[in-house]
Design a protein around this motif. Structure first.
Motif, PDB file in Angstrom:
ATOM      1  N   PRO A 105       0.948  -1.155   0.251  1.00 28.53           N
ATOM      2  CA  PRO A 105      -0.050  -0.197  -0.323  1.00 28.53           C
ATOM      3  C   PRO A 105       1.304   1.378  -0.140  1.00 28.53           C
ATOM      4  CG  PRO A 105      -0.423  -0.994   2.178  1.00 28.53           C
ATOM      5  CD  PRO A 105       0.504  -2.214   0.939  1.00 28.53           C
ATOM      6  N   LEU A 106       0.089   2.178  -0.737  1.00 27.96           N
ATOM      7  CA  LEU A 106       1.098   3.670  -0.897  1.00 27.96           C
ATOM      8  C   LEU A 106       0.682   4.450   0.972  1.00 27.96           C
ATOM      9  CD1 LEU A 106       0.191   5.648  -4.330  1.00 27.96           C
ATOM     10  CD2 LEU A 106       2.236   4.424  -3.499  1.00 27.96           C
ATOM     11  N   SER A 107       0.291   3.564   1.123  1.00 29.38           N
ATOM     12  CA  SER A 107       0.365   4.222   2.765  1.00 29.38           C
ATOM     13  C   SER A 107       1.162   4.078   3.464  1.00 29.38           C
ATOM     14  CB  SER A 107      -1.318   4.241   3.387  1.00 29.38           C
ATOM     15  OG  SER A 107      -1.548   2.610   3.738  1.00 29.38           O
ATOM     16  N   PHE A 108       1.887   2.591   3.561  1.00 32.38           N
ATOM     17  CA  PHE A 108       2.444   1.551   4.329  1.00 32.38           C
ATOM     18  C   PHE A 108       3.663   3.255   3.811  1.00 32.38           C
ATOM     19  CE2 PHE A 108       6.722   0.053   3.578  1.00 32.38           C
ATOM     20  CZ  PHE A 108       7.132  -0.536   4.756  1.00 32.38           C
ATOM     21  N   PHE A 109       4.647   3.242   2.461  1.00 33.95           N
ATOM     22  CA  PHE A 109       5.386   4.572   2.346  1.00 33.95           C
ATOM     23  C   PHE A 109       5.206   5.427   3.043  1.00 33.95           C
ATOM     24  CE2 PHE A 109       5.658   1.549  -1.044  1.00 33.95           C
ATOM     25  CZ  PHE A 109       7.374   0.422  -0.554  1.00 33.95           C
ATOM     26  N   LEU A 110       4.338   6.681   2.509  1.00 31.77           N
ATOM     27  CA  LEU A 110       3.485   7.602   2.804  1.00 31.77           C
ATOM     28  C   LEU A 110       3.910   7.753   5.249  1.00 31.77           C
ATOM     29  CD1 LEU A 110       0.185   8.242   1.314  1.00 31.77           C
ATOM     30  CD2 LEU A 110       2.717   9.797   1.425  1.00 31.77           C
ATOM     31  N   GLU A 111       3.774   6.440   5.415  1.00 38.48           N
ATOM     32  CA  GLU A 111       4.345   6.858   7.437  1.00 38.48           C
ATOM     33  C   GLU A 111       5.509   6.888   7.058  1.00 38.48           C
ATOM     34  OE1 GLU A 111       2.338   3.151   8.581  1.00 38.48           O
ATOM     35  OE2 GLU A 111       0.998   4.195   8.333  1.00 38.48           O
ATOM     36  N   ASP A 112       6.505   6.827   6.417  1.00 35.00           N
ATOM     37  CA  ASP A 112       8.302   6.744   6.381  1.00 35.00           C
ATOM     38  C   ASP A 112       8.777   5.938   6.930  1.00 35.00           C
ATOM     39  OD1 ASP A 112      10.520   7.123   4.491  1.00 35.00           O
ATOM     40  OD2 ASP A 112      10.503   9.400   5.703  1.00 35.00           O
ATOM     41  N   LYS A 113       8.452   4.502   7.514  1.00 34.78           N
ATOM     42  CA  LYS A 113       8.803   3.832   8.633  1.00 34.78           C
ATOM     43  C   LYS A 113      10.058   2.703   7.933  1.00 34.78           C
ATOM     44  CE  LYS A 113       4.598   3.226  10.852  1.00 34.78           C
ATOM     45  NZ  LYS A 113       3.859   2.337  11.521  1.00 34.78           N
ATOM     46  N   ARG A 114      10.955   3.766   7.201  1.00 33.55           N
ATOM     47  CA  ARG A 114      11.942   3.222   6.385  1.00 33.55           C
ATOM     48  C   ARG A 114      13.031   2.052   7.953  1.00 33.55           C
ATOM     49  NH1 ARG A 114      15.062   8.115   4.524  1.00 33.55           N
ATOM     50  NH2 ARG A 114      13.166   9.317   4.425  1.00 33.55           N
ATOM     51  N   HIS A 115      13.284   1.471   6.888  1.00 32.56           N
ATOM     52  CA  HIS A 115      14.586   0.525   7.566  1.00 32.56           C
ATOM     53  C   HIS A 115      15.275   1.140   8.062  1.00 32.56           C
ATOM     54  CE1 HIS A 115      15.844  -3.591   8.599  1.00 32.56           C
ATOM     55  NE2 HIS A 115      17.028  -3.499   7.633  1.00 32.56           N
ATOM     56  N   ARG A 116      16.358   1.650   6.901  1.00 31.41           N
ATOM     57  CA  ARG A 116      17.435   2.482   7.542  1.00 31.41           C
ATOM     58  C   ARG A 116      17.625   3.205   6.187  1.00 31.41           C
ATOM     59  NH1 ARG A 116      18.434  -2.641   5.181  1.00 31.41           N
ATOM     60  NH2 ARG A 116      19.857  -2.048   3.223  1.00 31.41           N
ATOM     61  N   THR A 117      18.689   4.524   5.954  1.00 33.85           N
ATOM     62  CA  THR A 117      19.079   4.809   4.542  1.00 33.85           C
ATOM     63  C   THR A 117      20.711   4.441   5.272  1.00 33.85           C
ATOM     64  OG1 THR A 117      16.882   6.930   5.421  1.00 33.85           O
ATOM     65  CG2 THR A 117      19.405   7.659   4.064  1.00 33.85           C
ATOM     66  N   ASP A 118      21.168   4.489   3.700  1.00 31.05           N
ATOM     67  CA  ASP A 118      22.430   3.360   3.188  1.00 31.05           C
ATOM     68  C   ASP A 118      22.893   5.133   2.512  1.00 31.05           C
ATOM     69  OD1 ASP A 118      21.813   1.296   4.138  1.00 31.05           O
ATOM     70  OD2 ASP A 118      21.311   0.507   2.428  1.00 31.05           O
ATOM     71  N   ALA A 119      24.132   5.349   3.191  1.00 27.78           N
ATOM     72  CA  ALA A 119      24.997   6.535   2.517  1.00 27.78           C
ATOM     73  C   ALA A 119      26.574   5.264   1.230  1.00 27.78           C
ATOM     74  CB  ALA A 119      25.641   7.443   3.164  1.00 27.78           C
ATOM     75  N   PHE A 120      26.531   5.218   0.242  1.00 32.98           N
ATOM     76  CA  PHE A 120      27.392   4.912  -0.321  1.00 32.98           C
ATOM     77  C   PHE A 120      28.479   5.240  -1.127  1.00 32.98           C
ATOM     78  CE2 PHE A 120      23.993   2.973  -2.492  1.00 32.98           C
ATOM     79  CZ  PHE A 120      24.535   3.399  -3.923  1.00 32.98           C
ATOM     80  N   GLN A 121      28.986   5.023  -1.405  1.00 31.76           N
ATOM     81  CA  GLN A 121      30.363   5.739  -2.387  1.00 31.76           C
ATOM     82  C   GLN A 121      30.418   5.108  -4.028  1.00 31.76           C
ATOM     83  OE1 GLN A 121      32.092   8.738  -2.868  1.00 31.76           O
ATOM     84  NE2 GLN A 121      30.943   8.826  -1.171  1.00 31.76           N
ATOM     85  N   PHE A 122      29.602   5.830  -5.098  1.00 36.51           N
ATOM     86  CA  PHE A 122      29.869   5.139  -6.904  1.00 36.51           C
ATOM     87  C   PHE A 122      30.026   6.506  -7.966  1.00 36.51           C
ATOM     88  CE2 PHE A 122      27.207   4.211 -10.161  1.00 36.51           C
ATOM     89  CZ  PHE A 122      28.058   2.084 -10.322  1.00 36.51           C
ATOM     90  N   ARG A 123      31.170   5.634  -7.555  1.00 35.18           N
ATOM     91  CA  ARG A 123      31.751   6.442  -9.548  1.00 35.18           C
ATOM     92  C   ARG A 123      31.578   7.691  -8.577  1.00 35.18           C
ATOM     93  NH1 ARG A 123      28.241   4.671 -14.751  1.00 35.18           N
ATOM     94  NH2 ARG A 123      28.775   2.605 -14.784  1.00 35.18           N
ATOM     95  N   GLY A 124      32.696   7.778  -7.144  1.00 31.96           N
ATOM     96  CA  GLY A 124      32.848   8.958  -7.408  1.00 31.96           C
ATOM     97  C   GLY A 124      31.929  10.160  -6.396  1.00 31.96           C
ATOM     98  N   LYS A 125      31.393   9.906  -6.246  1.00 32.02           N
ATOM     99  CA  LYS A 125      30.086  10.711  -5.761  1.00 32.02           C
ATOM    100  C   LYS A 125      29.215   9.398  -4.442  1.00 32.02           C
ATOM    101  CE  LYS A 125      29.298  12.878  -9.302  1.00 32.02           C
ATOM    102  NZ  LYS A 125      28.566  14.233 -10.152  1.00 32.02           N
ATOM    103  N   THR A 126      28.759   9.785  -3.569  1.00 35.76           N
ATOM    104  CA  THR A 126      27.442  10.013  -2.476  1.00 35.76           C
ATOM    105  C   THR A 126      26.697   9.681  -2.746  1.00 35.76           C
ATOM    106  OG1 THR A 126      30.062  11.076  -0.350  1.00 35.76           O
ATOM    107  CG2 THR A 126      27.389   9.606   0.583  1.00 35.76           C
TER     108      THR A 126
END
Length: 194
Positions: A131-152
Motif C-alpha cells: 500500500p502507498l500508505s505504508f510508504f507515506l508513513e516513512d517507516k524506513r528500515h534504514r538510509t544507506d550512504a555509499f560511494q559510487f563512481r566518486g559520488k555519495t
C-alpha cells in the motif's frame, strides 16, 4: 488519493538527463483503489543483474521499441503478464542513472485492483503489492550512504513482509510520493539530480 496523484503528476516537470548510452524504463503500476497498492517484483537470485532484488517491472530498451513507454509496457507484459491496454498511464517521474550506467525513465500507470498478474519464472520469484500508505508513513528500515563512481548516494530502504525495498526502486517511490502526494519525505537528492 488517485485524483491528486494524477493531477500533480500531470503538472510536474520531471528531470530529464543528457545521456548517449543505453536506456531503460520501468512501470510504477498502482491499483485504482482508495489505498492504492504499488506492484513490485522480486527478481530470481540466478539473474546476473539485480538478482534477488525488489524492483518494478521494467528493463532495457530494445531496438524495436517505439519509445521508452513502449519499453516499460512491454517489460511489464513479459515479466508480470500485464497487458499494455490495461494500463492507464498518468505520466513520468525523473530519469535516474542505474549502477549499470542505464538512464532509467519511470512511468506511472493505473491498473484495476483485480488484474491477474503472473510472474515470469525465468525472471521473477514473486510479485507482491505494497500500500502507498505504508510508504507515506516513512517507516524506513534504514538510509544507506555509499560511494559510487566518486559520488555519495543516499538511499532509503524499507522492509515490507520480509522484502527489502531499496536502491533506485525506493528512490522512485519517494519521488512519486513527494511529487504526487506532497509527502515531504526527507531524502537527499541523487547526485545526477544536483
Amino acid at each position: 488519493m488517485i485524483q491528486q496523484l494524477a493531477r500533480r503528476l500531470h503538472a510536474s516537470s520531471p528531470r530529464m538527463l543528457q545521456h548517449d548510452g543505453p536506456e531503460a524504463a520501468v512501470l510504477v503500476a498502482l491499483t485504482k483503489s482508495n489505498d492504492p497498492q504499488v506492484v513490485l517484483t522480486r527478481r530470481t537470485k540466478h539473474l546476473s543483474s539485480h538478482g534477488g532484488e525488489v524492483a518494478f517491472p521494467g528493463g532495457k530498451k530494445d531496438f524495436e521499441d517505439f519509445d521508452l513507454l513502449t519499453t516499460a509496457l512491454r517489460e511489464a507484459h513479459e515479466e508480470v503478464g500485464l497487458p499494455p491496454e490495461q494500463v492507464e498511464v498518468l505520466g513520468t517521474l525523473s530519469q535516474s542513472m542505474s549502477k549499470h550506467g542505464l538512464r532509467v525513465t519511470p512511468y506511472v500507470g493505473l491498473i484495476d485492483p483485480d488484474t491477474d498478474l503472473t510472474p515470469n519464472p525465468a525472471e521473477l520469484d514473486e510479485i507482491f503489492t505494497v500500500p502507498l500508505s505504508f510508504f507515506l508513513e516513512d517507516k524506513r528500515h534504514r538510509t544507506d550512504a555509499f560511494q559510487f563512481r566518486g559520488k555519495t548516494h543516499y538511499v532509503p530502504a524499507y522492509e515490507y513482509q520480509g522484502n527489502i525495498i531499496w536502491g533506485l526502486t525506493a528512490c522512485i517511490l519517494v519521488e512519486l510520493l513527494n511529487i504526487g502526494l506532497d509527502a515531504k519525505i526527507p531524502v537527499k537528492p541523487r547526485p545526477e539530480h544536483q
